[in-house]
Scaffold this motif. Structure first.
Motif, PDB file in Angstrom:
ATOM      1  N   ASN A   1      15.903  92.369  22.939  1.00  0.00           N
ATOM      2  CA  ASN A   1      16.348  92.963  21.678  1.00  0.00           C
ATOM      3  C   ASN A   1      15.222  93.718  20.986  1.00  0.00           C
ATOM      4  N   LYS A   2      13.992  93.206  21.087  1.00  0.00           N
ATOM      5  CA  LYS A   2      12.840  93.922  20.524  1.00  0.00           C
ATOM      6  C   LYS A   2      12.689  95.285  21.191  1.00  0.00           C
ATOM      7  N   LEU A   3      12.820  95.311  22.497  1.00  0.00           N
ATOM      8  CA  LEU A   3      12.684  96.565  23.233  1.00  0.00           C
ATOM      9  C   LEU A   3      13.807  97.537  22.872  1.00  0.00           C
ATOM     10  N   LEU A   4      15.020  97.026  22.784  1.00  0.00           N
ATOM     11  CA  LEU A   4      16.171  97.869  22.446  1.00  0.00           C
ATOM     12  C   LEU A   4      16.041  98.471  21.056  1.00  0.00           C
TER      13      LEU A   4
ATOM     14  N   VAL B   1      12.398 103.449  29.731  1.00  0.00           N
ATOM     15  CA  VAL B   1      13.849 103.477  29.547  1.00  0.00           C
ATOM     16  C   VAL B   1      14.530 102.479  30.477  1.00  0.00           C
ATOM     17  N   ARG B   2      14.045 102.334  31.690  1.00  0.00           N
ATOM     18  CA  ARG B   2      14.612 101.346  32.605  1.00  0.00           C
ATOM     19  C   ARG B   2      14.323  99.916  32.135  1.00  0.00           C
ATOM     20  N   SER B   3      13.336  99.763  31.245  1.00  0.00           N
ATOM     21  CA  SER B   3      12.974  98.439  30.730  1.00  0.00           C
ATOM     22  C   SER B   3      13.679  98.090  29.427  1.00  0.00           C
ATOM     23  N   GLY B   4      14.411  99.056  28.851  1.00  0.00           N
ATOM     24  CA  GLY B   4      15.202  98.742  27.674  1.00  0.00           C
ATOM     25  C   GLY B   4      14.764  99.366  26.373  1.00  0.00           C
ATOM     26  N   ILE B   5      13.709 100.210  26.406  1.00  0.00           N
ATOM     27  CA  ILE B   5      13.306 100.879  25.165  1.00  0.00           C
ATOM     28  C   ILE B   5      14.499 101.654  24.609  1.00  0.00           C
ATOM     29  N   GLY B   6      14.769 101.475  23.304  1.00  0.00           N
ATOM     30  CA  GLY B   6      15.970 102.053  22.716  1.00  0.00           C
ATOM     31  C   GLY B   6      15.831 103.466  22.207  1.00  0.00           C
TER      32      GLY B   6
ATOM     33  N   VAL C   1       5.338  97.624  26.980  1.00  0.00           N
ATOM     34  CA  VAL C   1       6.393  96.603  26.912  1.00  0.00           C
ATOM     35  C   VAL C   1       5.802  95.241  26.549  1.00  0.00           C
ATOM     36  N   LYS C   2       4.712  94.859  27.187  1.00  0.00           N
ATOM     37  CA  LYS C   2       4.105  93.557  26.908  1.00  0.00           C
ATOM     38  C   LYS C   2       3.621  93.469  25.469  1.00  0.00           C
ATOM     39  N   ASP C   3       3.040  94.547  24.968  1.00  0.00           N
ATOM     40  CA  ASP C   3       2.570  94.535  23.575  1.00  0.00           C
ATOM     41  C   ASP C   3       3.743  94.449  22.600  1.00  0.00           C
ATOM     42  N   LEU C   4       4.811  95.162  22.883  1.00  0.00           N
ATOM     43  CA  LEU C   4       5.956  95.169  21.971  1.00  0.00           C
ATOM     44  C   LEU C   4       6.654  93.810  21.895  1.00  0.00           C
ATOM     45  N   ILE C   5       6.682  93.089  23.022  1.00  0.00           N
ATOM     46  CA  ILE C   5       7.358  91.796  23.000  1.00  0.00           C
ATOM     47  C   ILE C   5       6.390  90.637  22.758  1.00  0.00           C
ATOM     48  N   GLY C   6       5.099  90.977  22.594  1.00  0.00           N
ATOM     49  CA  GLY C   6       4.121  89.954  22.253  1.00  0.00           C
ATOM     50  C   GLY C   6       3.639  89.106  23.400  1.00  0.00           C
ATOM     51  N   GLU C   7       3.720  89.641  24.621  1.00  0.00           N
ATOM     52  CA  GLU C   7       3.221  88.896  25.787  1.00  0.00           C
ATOM     53  C   GLU C   7       1.720  89.110  25.934  1.00  0.00           C
TER      54      GLU C   7
ATOM     55  N   PHE D   1      20.695  95.680  31.845  1.00  0.00           N
ATOM     56  CA  PHE D   1      19.449  95.001  31.491  1.00  0.00           C
ATOM     57  C   PHE D   1      19.495  93.495  31.736  1.00  0.00           C
ATOM     58  N   SER D   2      20.436  93.033  32.533  1.00  0.00           N
ATOM     59  CA  SER D   2      20.543  91.599  32.816  1.00  0.00           C
ATOM     60  C   SER D   2      19.264  91.047  33.443  1.00  0.00           C
ATOM     61  N   ARG D   3      18.703  91.790  34.373  1.00  0.00           N
ATOM     62  CA  ARG D   3      17.499  91.306  35.058  1.00  0.00           C
ATOM     63  C   ARG D   3      16.275  91.367  34.154  1.00  0.00           C
ATOM     64  N   VAL D   4      16.260  92.332  33.228  1.00  0.00           N
ATOM     65  CA  VAL D   4      15.184  92.371  32.239  1.00  0.00           C
ATOM     66  C   VAL D   4      15.266  91.137  31.350  1.00  0.00           C
ATOM     67  N   GLN D   5      16.470  90.853  30.857  1.00  0.00           N
ATOM     68  CA  GLN D   5      16.656  89.687  29.986  1.00  0.00           C
ATOM     69  C   GLN D   5      16.319  88.391  30.723  1.00  0.00           C
ATOM     70  N   ALA D   6      16.669  88.326  32.002  1.00  0.00           N
ATOM     71  CA  ALA D   6      16.377  87.128  32.786  1.00  0.00           C
ATOM     72  C   ALA D   6      14.872  86.894  32.923  1.00  0.00           C
ATOM     73  N   LEU D   7      14.102  87.974  32.845  1.00  0.00           N
ATOM     74  CA  LEU D   7      12.643  87.868  32.988  1.00  0.00           C
ATOM     75  C   LEU D   7      11.939  87.604  31.664  1.00  0.00           C
ATOM     76  N   VAL D   8      12.354  88.313  30.601  1.00  0.00           N
ATOM     77  CA  VAL D   8      11.611  88.224  29.337  1.00  0.00           C
ATOM     78  C   VAL D   8      12.369  87.492  28.233  1.00  0.00           C
ATOM     79  N   GLY D   9      13.674  87.282  28.397  1.00  0.00           N
ATOM     80  CA  GLY D   9      14.452  86.581  27.382  1.00  0.00           C
ATOM     81  C   GLY D   9      15.220  87.532  26.474  1.00  0.00           C
ATOM     82  N   LYS D  10      16.259  86.996  25.831  1.00  0.00           N
ATOM     83  CA  LYS D  10      17.134  87.812  24.989  1.00  0.00           C
ATOM     84  C   LYS D  10      16.408  88.383  23.782  1.00  0.00           C
ATOM     85  N   ASP D  11      15.578  87.577  23.129  1.00  0.00           N
ATOM     86  CA  ASP D  11      14.872  88.047  21.936  1.00  0.00           C
ATOM     87  C   ASP D  11      13.938  89.204  22.271  1.00  0.00           C
TER      88      ASP D  11
END
Length: 237
Positions: free
Chosen positions: A17-20, A41-46, A231-237, A4-14
């Motif tokens: 973690n919300k997605l996970l 799942v490829r985006s990090g949903i836990g 994903v956008k709704d869950l992370i508040g984008e 998930f390095s590229r996901v984190q690089a795009l949306v940030g660590k916080d």
């Protein structure tokens, strides 16, 4: 880099973690839902729960990302579960083999989910699911009709009240309005559905209903759009 390095690089660590730490219930893993599951799942949903009663059929091979020659005849929930775990062994996948209907709706507990995705076909089931999500205050996104359509650029995201050009959405608008439910987020296509050449092909399904003509482009894109909105709704984008 990890998965998930590229996901984190795009949306940030916080946000990652919300997605996970998020849990999604996905109703229907066919042409639309299969892409939703894969993208989430490829985006990090836990944690993801998948609900479907169908088996993989040869007629699914033209458009459903989960369908392969080797798994024809297998339960879709088992196929999807295995695929998601192959993508991320750490994801928690709960498969429920069930045909969701108002009569058995209460057997599936919606408590604990952060988001619900409606990718099922039956109008009564869609309405029941939206009603329950609305009462419990759980965000939900619902997919309208994708059959008989070729142009994925005609897909739209908005409220059910904004829809046009989709017969399924027209029925849903009326039924939800009658139940005083407003503002449900949906994905729909404004493309005029075509009959195609159904008279030249056997299109009757095992349940006796006529299957709509379909290719991968619109249902697949609708699934990716839905996953993006979740994903956008869950992370508040």
């Amino acid at each position: 880099m990890d998965r998930f390095s590229r996901v984190q690089a795009l949306v940030g660590k916080d946000s990652l973690n919300k997605l996970l730490n998020s849990s999604v219930a996905l109703f229907g893993v066919g042409g639309v839902g299969g892409f939703v599951a894969e993208a989430l799942v490829r985006s990090g949903i836990g944690k993801i729960t998948i609900i479907d009663n169908d088996v993989v059929d040869k007629s699914n091979l033209n458009r459903q990302i989960i369908s392969l020659n080797d798994n024809v005849g297998m339960d879709k929930v088992e196929v999807v579960k295995a695929r998601l775990l192959a993508i991320n062994p750490s994801v928690e996948v709960n498969g429920i083999k069930a045909f969701y209907l108002p009569e058995n709706a209460q057997a599936i507990d919606l408590n604990g989910y952060d988001y619900i995705v409606d990718a099922i076909d039956t109008v009564s089931a869609k309405i029941e699911l939206i009603e329950r999500a609305n009462k419990q205050g759980i965000p939900i996104i619902s997919c309208m009709g994708t059959g008989g359509k070729l142009d994925p650029t005609k897909l739209k995201v908005g409220k059910i009240e904004d829809t046009k050009g989709c017969p399924l959405a027209r029925v849903m608008r009326r039924e939800l309005k009658n139940r005083n439910i407003h503002g449900v987020k949906v994905v729909w296509s404004e493309e005029v559905a075509v009959k195609g050449f159904v008279d030249d092909v056997e299109m009757v399904k095992a349940d006796g209903k006529t299957a709509p003509p379909s290719m991968i482009f619109v249902p697949g894109t609708a699934g990716l759009i839905i996953a993006s909105e979740v994903v956008k709704d869950l992370i508040g984008e």
